[in-house]
Design a protein around this motif. Structure first.
Motif, PDB file in Angstrom:
ATOM      1  N   GLY A  82       0.844  -1.200   0.000  1.00  0.00           N
ATOM      2  CA  GLY A  82       0.000   0.000   0.000  1.00  0.00           C
ATOM      3  C   GLY A  82       0.869   1.236   0.000  1.00  0.00           C
ATOM      4  N   GLY A  83       0.568   2.151  -0.918  1.00  0.00           N
ATOM      5  CA  GLY A  83       1.428   3.332  -1.085  1.00  0.00           C
ATOM      6  C   GLY A  83       0.716   4.643  -0.811  1.00  0.00           C
ATOM      7  N   GLY A  84      -0.140   4.672   0.189  1.00  0.00           N
ATOM      8  CA  GLY A  84      -0.752   5.928   0.618  1.00  0.00           C
ATOM      9  C   GLY A  84       0.101   6.574   1.705  1.00  0.00           C
ATOM     10  N   PRO A  85      -0.471   7.491   2.463  1.00  0.00           N
ATOM     11  CA  PRO A  85       0.267   8.139   3.557  1.00  0.00           C
ATOM     12  C   PRO A  85       0.836   7.135   4.566  1.00  0.00           C
ATOM     13  N   ALA A  86       0.057   6.111   4.923  1.00  0.00           N
ATOM     14  CA  ALA A  86       0.538   5.136   5.912  1.00  0.00           C
ATOM     15  C   ALA A  86       1.715   4.340   5.373  1.00  0.00           C
ATOM     16  N   GLY A  87       1.573   3.825   4.141  1.00  0.00           N
ATOM     17  CA  GLY A  87       2.621   3.001   3.553  1.00  0.00           C
ATOM     18  C   GLY A  87       3.895   3.797   3.294  1.00  0.00           C
ATOM     19  N   GLU A 116      -0.917  -0.442  -5.550  1.00  0.00           N
ATOM     20  CA  GLU A 116      -1.773  -0.474  -6.722  1.00  0.00           C
ATOM     21  C   GLU A 116      -1.794   0.920  -7.353  1.00  0.00           C
ATOM     22  N   ARG A 117      -1.834   1.947  -6.504  1.00  0.00           N
ATOM     23  CA  ARG A 117      -1.915   3.326  -6.989  1.00  0.00           C
ATOM     24  C   ARG A 117      -1.202   4.189  -5.968  1.00  0.00           C
ATOM     25  N   PHE A 118       0.069   4.487  -6.280  1.00  0.00           N
ATOM     26  CA  PHE A 118       0.878   5.220  -5.310  1.00  0.00           C
ATOM     27  C   PHE A 118       0.241   6.573  -5.011  1.00  0.00           C
ATOM     28  N   GLU A 126      -6.357  20.935   4.218  1.00  0.00           N
ATOM     29  CA  GLU A 126      -6.050  22.088   5.068  1.00  0.00           C
ATOM     30  C   GLU A 126      -5.781  21.675   6.505  1.00  0.00           C
ATOM     31  N   ASN A 127      -5.752  20.344   6.750  1.00  0.00           N
ATOM     32  CA  ASN A 127      -5.564  19.894   8.128  1.00  0.00           C
ATOM     33  C   ASN A 127      -4.352  18.973   8.261  1.00  0.00           C
ATOM     34  N   PHE A 128      -3.411  19.101   7.312  1.00  0.00           N
ATOM     35  CA  PHE A 128      -2.158  18.362   7.452  1.00  0.00           C
ATOM     36  C   PHE A 128      -1.208  19.341   8.143  1.00  0.00           C
ATOM     37  N   HIS A 158     -14.679  16.320   8.145  1.00  0.00           N
ATOM     38  CA  HIS A 158     -13.535  16.959   8.831  1.00  0.00           C
ATOM     39  C   HIS A 158     -12.692  17.730   7.830  1.00  0.00           C
ATOM     40  N   CYS A 159     -12.654  17.181   6.594  1.00  0.00           N
ATOM     41  CA  CYS A 159     -11.762  17.757   5.591  1.00  0.00           C
ATOM     42  C   CYS A 159     -12.444  18.890   4.850  1.00  0.00           C
ATOM     43  N   ASP A 160     -13.652  18.621   4.359  1.00  0.00           N
ATOM     44  CA  ASP A 160     -14.273  19.533   3.404  1.00  0.00           C
ATOM     45  C   ASP A 160     -15.386  20.390   3.988  1.00  0.00           C
ATOM     46  N   ARG A 192     -11.816   2.603   1.058  1.00  0.00           N
ATOM     47  CA  ARG A 192     -12.519   3.388   0.018  1.00  0.00           C
ATOM     48  C   ARG A 192     -13.896   3.762   0.542  1.00  0.00           C
ATOM     49  N   TRP A 193     -14.360   4.958   0.180  1.00  0.00           N
ATOM     50  CA  TRP A 193     -15.700   5.369   0.576  1.00  0.00           C
ATOM     51  C   TRP A 193     -16.682   4.590  -0.258  1.00  0.00           C
ATOM     52  N   ARG A 194     -17.757   4.140   0.389  1.00  0.00           N
ATOM     53  CA  ARG A 194     -18.793   3.470  -0.397  1.00  0.00           C
ATOM     54  C   ARG A 194     -19.540   4.544  -1.192  1.00  0.00           C
ATOM     55  N   ARG A 244      -0.875  -4.998  -7.695  1.00  0.00           N
ATOM     56  CA  ARG A 244      -1.888  -5.313  -6.695  1.00  0.00           C
ATOM     57  C   ARG A 244      -1.547  -6.630  -5.999  1.00  0.00           C
ATOM     58  N   ALA A 245      -1.528  -6.605  -4.683  1.00  0.00           N
ATOM     59  CA  ALA A 245      -1.260  -7.831  -3.919  1.00  0.00           C
ATOM     60  C   ALA A 245      -2.521  -8.664  -3.876  1.00  0.00           C
ATOM     61  N   LYS A 246      -2.348  -9.997  -3.978  1.00  0.00           N
ATOM     62  CA  LYS A 246      -3.574 -10.800  -3.935  1.00  0.00           C
ATOM     63  C   LYS A 246      -3.559 -11.861  -2.843  1.00  0.00           C
ATOM     64  N   GLY A 263      -2.855   2.601   9.226  1.00  0.00           N
ATOM     65  CA  GLY A 263      -3.713   3.466   8.416  1.00  0.00           C
ATOM     66  C   GLY A 263      -5.169   3.030   8.386  1.00  0.00           C
ATOM     67  N   ASP A 264      -5.850   3.465   7.327  1.00  0.00           N
ATOM     68  CA  ASP A 264      -7.304   3.276   7.223  1.00  0.00           C
ATOM     69  C   ASP A 264      -7.740   1.816   7.125  1.00  0.00           C
ATOM     70  N   CYS A 265      -6.818   0.895   6.825  1.00  0.00           N
ATOM     71  CA  CYS A 265      -7.224  -0.515   6.745  1.00  0.00           C
ATOM     72  C   CYS A 265      -7.294  -1.158   8.125  1.00  0.00           C
ATOM     73  N   GLN A 281      -7.484   9.746   9.034  1.00  0.00           N
ATOM     74  CA  GLN A 281      -7.003  11.025   8.528  1.00  0.00           C
ATOM     75  C   GLN A 281      -5.565  10.834   8.046  1.00  0.00           C
ATOM     76  N   ILE A 282      -5.089  11.755   7.224  1.00  0.00           N
ATOM     77  CA  ILE A 282      -3.736  11.644   6.685  1.00  0.00           C
ATOM     78  C   ILE A 282      -2.705  11.623   7.815  1.00  0.00           C
ATOM     79  N   ILE A 283      -2.839  12.577   8.714  1.00  0.00           N
ATOM     80  CA  ILE A 283      -1.845  12.724   9.772  1.00  0.00           C
ATOM     81  C   ILE A 283      -1.832  11.505  10.698  1.00  0.00           C
ATOM     82  N   GLY A 327      -2.583   6.822  -3.020  1.00  0.00           N
ATOM     83  CA  GLY A 327      -3.801   6.413  -2.313  1.00  0.00           C
ATOM     84  C   GLY A 327      -4.921   7.426  -2.423  1.00  0.00           C
ATOM     85  N   GLN A 328      -5.732   7.478  -1.372  1.00  0.00           N
ATOM     86  CA  GLN A 328      -6.942   8.314  -1.405  1.00  0.00           C
ATOM     87  C   GLN A 328      -6.652   9.792  -1.648  1.00  0.00           C
ATOM     88  N   ILE A 329      -5.466  10.250  -1.257  1.00  0.00           N
ATOM     89  CA  ILE A 329      -5.220  11.686  -1.422  1.00  0.00           C
ATOM     90  C   ILE A 329      -5.209  12.103  -2.896  1.00  0.00           C
TER      91      ILE A 329
HETATM   92  P1  FAD Z   1      -4.933   5.039   1.370  1.00  0.00           P
HETATM   93  O1  FAD Z   1      -4.695   6.453   1.159  1.00  0.00           O
HETATM   94  O2  FAD Z   1      -6.279   4.465   1.066  1.00  0.00           O
HETATM   95  O3  FAD Z   1      -3.832   4.232   0.531  1.00  0.00           O
HETATM   96  C1  FAD Z   1      -3.933   2.848   0.322  1.00  0.00           C
HETATM   97  C2  FAD Z   1      -2.856   2.386  -0.633  1.00  0.00           C
HETATM   98  O4  FAD Z   1      -2.933   0.970  -0.756  1.00  0.00           O
HETATM   99  C3  FAD Z   1      -2.994   2.914  -2.054  1.00  0.00           C
HETATM  100  O5  FAD Z   1      -1.708   3.094  -2.603  1.00  0.00           O
HETATM  101  C4  FAD Z   1      -3.723   1.776  -2.770  1.00  0.00           C
HETATM  102  O6  FAD Z   1      -3.564   1.791  -4.161  1.00  0.00           O
HETATM  103  C5  FAD Z   1      -3.027   0.601  -2.133  1.00  0.00           C
HETATM  104  N1  FAD Z   1      -3.720  -0.693  -2.225  1.00  0.00           N
HETATM  105  C6  FAD Z   1      -4.990  -1.004  -1.880  1.00  0.00           C
HETATM  106  N2  FAD Z   1      -5.208  -2.323  -2.053  1.00  0.00           N
HETATM  107  C7  FAD Z   1      -4.031  -2.856  -2.512  1.00  0.00           C
HETATM  108  C8  FAD Z   1      -3.612  -4.172  -2.872  1.00  0.00           C
HETATM  109  N3  FAD Z   1      -4.409  -5.246  -2.790  1.00  0.00           N
HETATM  110  N4  FAD Z   1      -2.328  -4.319  -3.304  1.00  0.00           N
HETATM  111  C9  FAD Z   1      -1.472  -3.271  -3.386  1.00  0.00           C
HETATM  112  N5  FAD Z   1      -1.831  -2.010  -3.046  1.00  0.00           N
HETATM  113  C10 FAD Z   1      -3.087  -1.817  -2.610  1.00  0.00           C
HETATM  114  N6  FAD Z   1      -7.691  13.185   5.350  1.00  0.00           N
HETATM  115  C11 FAD Z   1      -7.173  14.298   5.896  1.00  0.00           C
HETATM  116  O7  FAD Z   1      -6.431  14.222   6.864  1.00  0.00           O
HETATM  117  N7  FAD Z   1      -7.443  15.532   5.359  1.00  0.00           N
HETATM  118  C12 FAD Z   1      -8.224  15.702   4.261  1.00  0.00           C
HETATM  119  O8  FAD Z   1      -8.453  16.841   3.824  1.00  0.00           O
HETATM  120  C13 FAD Z   1      -8.796  14.538   3.669  1.00  0.00           C
HETATM  121  N8  FAD Z   1      -9.628  14.632   2.612  1.00  0.00           N
HETATM  122  C14 FAD Z   1     -10.103  13.503   2.031  1.00  0.00           C
HETATM  123  C15 FAD Z   1     -10.897  13.622   0.876  1.00  0.00           C
HETATM  124  C16 FAD Z   1     -11.337  12.513   0.206  1.00  0.00           C
HETATM  125  C17 FAD Z   1     -12.164  12.674  -1.047  1.00  0.00           C
HETATM  126  C18 FAD Z   1     -10.993  11.213   0.701  1.00  0.00           C
HETATM  127  C19 FAD Z   1     -11.428   9.982  -0.034  1.00  0.00           C
HETATM  128  C20 FAD Z   1     -10.250  11.087   1.878  1.00  0.00           C
HETATM  129  C21 FAD Z   1      -9.801  12.221   2.551  1.00  0.00           C
HETATM  130  N9  FAD Z   1      -9.032  12.137   3.722  1.00  0.00           N
HETATM  131  C22 FAD Z   1      -8.495  13.270   4.258  1.00  0.00           C
HETATM  132  C23 FAD Z   1      -8.716  10.836   4.340  1.00  0.00           C
HETATM  133  C24 FAD Z   1      -7.285  10.390   3.985  1.00  0.00           C
HETATM  134  O9  FAD Z   1      -7.123  10.493   2.582  1.00  0.00           O
HETATM  135  C25 FAD Z   1      -7.041   8.965   4.459  1.00  0.00           C
HETATM  136  O10 FAD Z   1      -7.238   8.880   5.852  1.00  0.00           O
HETATM  137  C26 FAD Z   1      -5.613   8.509   4.142  1.00  0.00           C
HETATM  138  O11 FAD Z   1      -5.342   8.628   2.768  1.00  0.00           O
HETATM  139  C27 FAD Z   1      -5.404   7.072   4.577  1.00  0.00           C
HETATM  140  O12 FAD Z   1      -4.113   6.671   4.215  1.00  0.00           O
HETATM  141  P2  FAD Z   1      -3.724   5.147   4.051  1.00  0.00           P
HETATM  142  O13 FAD Z   1      -2.307   5.139   3.620  1.00  0.00           O
HETATM  143  O14 FAD Z   1      -4.110   4.382   5.247  1.00  0.00           O
HETATM  144  O15 FAD Z   1      -4.667   4.577   2.887  1.00  0.00           O
END
Ligand code: FAD
Length: 302
Positions: A8-13, A32-34, A45-47, A132-134, A110-112, A78-80, A271-273, A280-282, A36-38
């Protein structure tokens, strides 16, 4: 083999990978998508310490920071499946198998989606998911919250303090949120609750201008003019692929302790999983750092 393999390549990863690499151990990151949700977020505005930025800009900064270190970045993968043999083996959808002494899962959530016309088209143009964000972007405006569960009602209470008026649309015949939240909501002067409401369409061309719903009892269609729609019908963790491995709670979040340890020694999550209280990002970055330090502690003891 890797010492630490981050999935996972979001903020946590990203945070987990940087903390690991800084220990001088062999680190890889599969995403899968470096970013992530950001990548789907317009303004942030809250980082803390960054007054305002945009999602794609922060994602690029994450990637640049990761690339400062000797980290194997495997993007668009994508990890399986995860399996424990001598080492952990992570199988990717393309068939490759990566081996590692420890694994940090940070596959996010992911948001439903409500899946009505206008939702995709008007994302970030009035359709929002995170109060919280928007929320502050809608100060003085009229908004709707779709969903009458705990997150929907928390969002409505939060937004009522910022926006002019909140309309809550609940599909069922009653709200499902805790009664303390419902009482709080009912005490607010600028909130209307509509039950039995099936959202039909979010209207607008450049920006959201309204929402149309059908009253499920009378079949009558209603339209409310407003500028924002918060969809609050659940956040789904990306953990389906872990079936039969680490323990997850009722809604699929990975259960972790204060070091990010899962129920499998050597496997950490962040992180979010995970079952963290807030997403949140932070917070995700903090938990990524925790999991990396947890994994390092584990490695020097095994
Ligand atoms: P994610 O960001 O979800 O990253 C997950 C990573 O894992 C991605 O790289 C994804 O591609 C990868 N992945 C998933 N499944 C697999 C797999 N099977 N194999 C390989 N890779 C995989 N938070 C704030 O603090 N401030 C904000 O203003 C804010 N605004 C937001 C607005 C929106 C529209 C959304 C959707 C979220 C917002 N958030 C905000 C929440 C914030 O984005 C998340 O809390 C944060 O991104 C979580 O980070 P994460 O690394 O845990 O997960």
């Amino acid at each position: 083999p890797y010492d630490v393999l981050v999935v996972g390549g979001g903020p946590a990863g990203s945070s987990a990978a940087i903390y690991s690499a800084r220990k001088g151990i062999r680190t890889g990151i599969v995403a899968e998508r470096f970013g992530g949700q950001i990548l789907d977020t317009l303004s942030i505005e809250n980082f803390i310490s960054v007054k305002a930025t945009e999602g794609p800009k922060l994602a690029q900064a994450l990637e640049e920071h990761v690339k400062e270190y000797d980290i194997d970045v495997m993007d668009l993968q994508r990890a399986k499946r995860l399996e424990k043999k001598d080492l952990f083996e992570l199988e990717l959808e393309n068939g490759a198998v990566l081996k590692s002494k420890t694994v940090i899962i940070s596959t996010g959530a992911r948001w439903r989606n409500i899946n009505v016309p206008g939702e995709q088209e008007l994302k970030n143009k009035g359709v929002a998911y995170c109060p919280h964000c928007d929320g502050p972007l809608f100060a003085g405006k009229d908004v709707a919250v779709i969903g009458g569960g705990n997150s929907g009602i928390e969002a409505a209470i939060d937004l009522a303090g910022i926006v002019k008026h909140v309309t809550v649309l609940e599909f069922a015949s009653e709200l499902k949120a805790d009664s303390v939240l419902q009482e709080r909501l009912n005490s607010l002067p600028n909130v209307t609750v509509v039950t039995n409401a099936a959202t039909k369409e979010i209207t607008g061309t450049d920006n959201v201008t309204g929402i149309t719903y059908t009253d499920r009892e009378t079949n009558e269609e209603h339209h409310v003019e407003l500028q924002g729609v918060f969809v609050q019908i659940g956040l789904v963790p990306n953990t389906e692929w872990l079936e039969g491995t680490v323990e997850r709670n009722r809604i699929g979040e990975i259960i972790v302790d204060k070091r990010g340890t899962t129920t499998i020694p050597g496997v950490f999550a962040a992180g979010d999983c995970t079952d963290s209280a807030y997403n949140q990002i932070i917070i995700s970055m903090g938990s990524g750092a925790t999991a990396a330090l947890g994994a390092f502690d584990y490695m020097i003891r095994n």
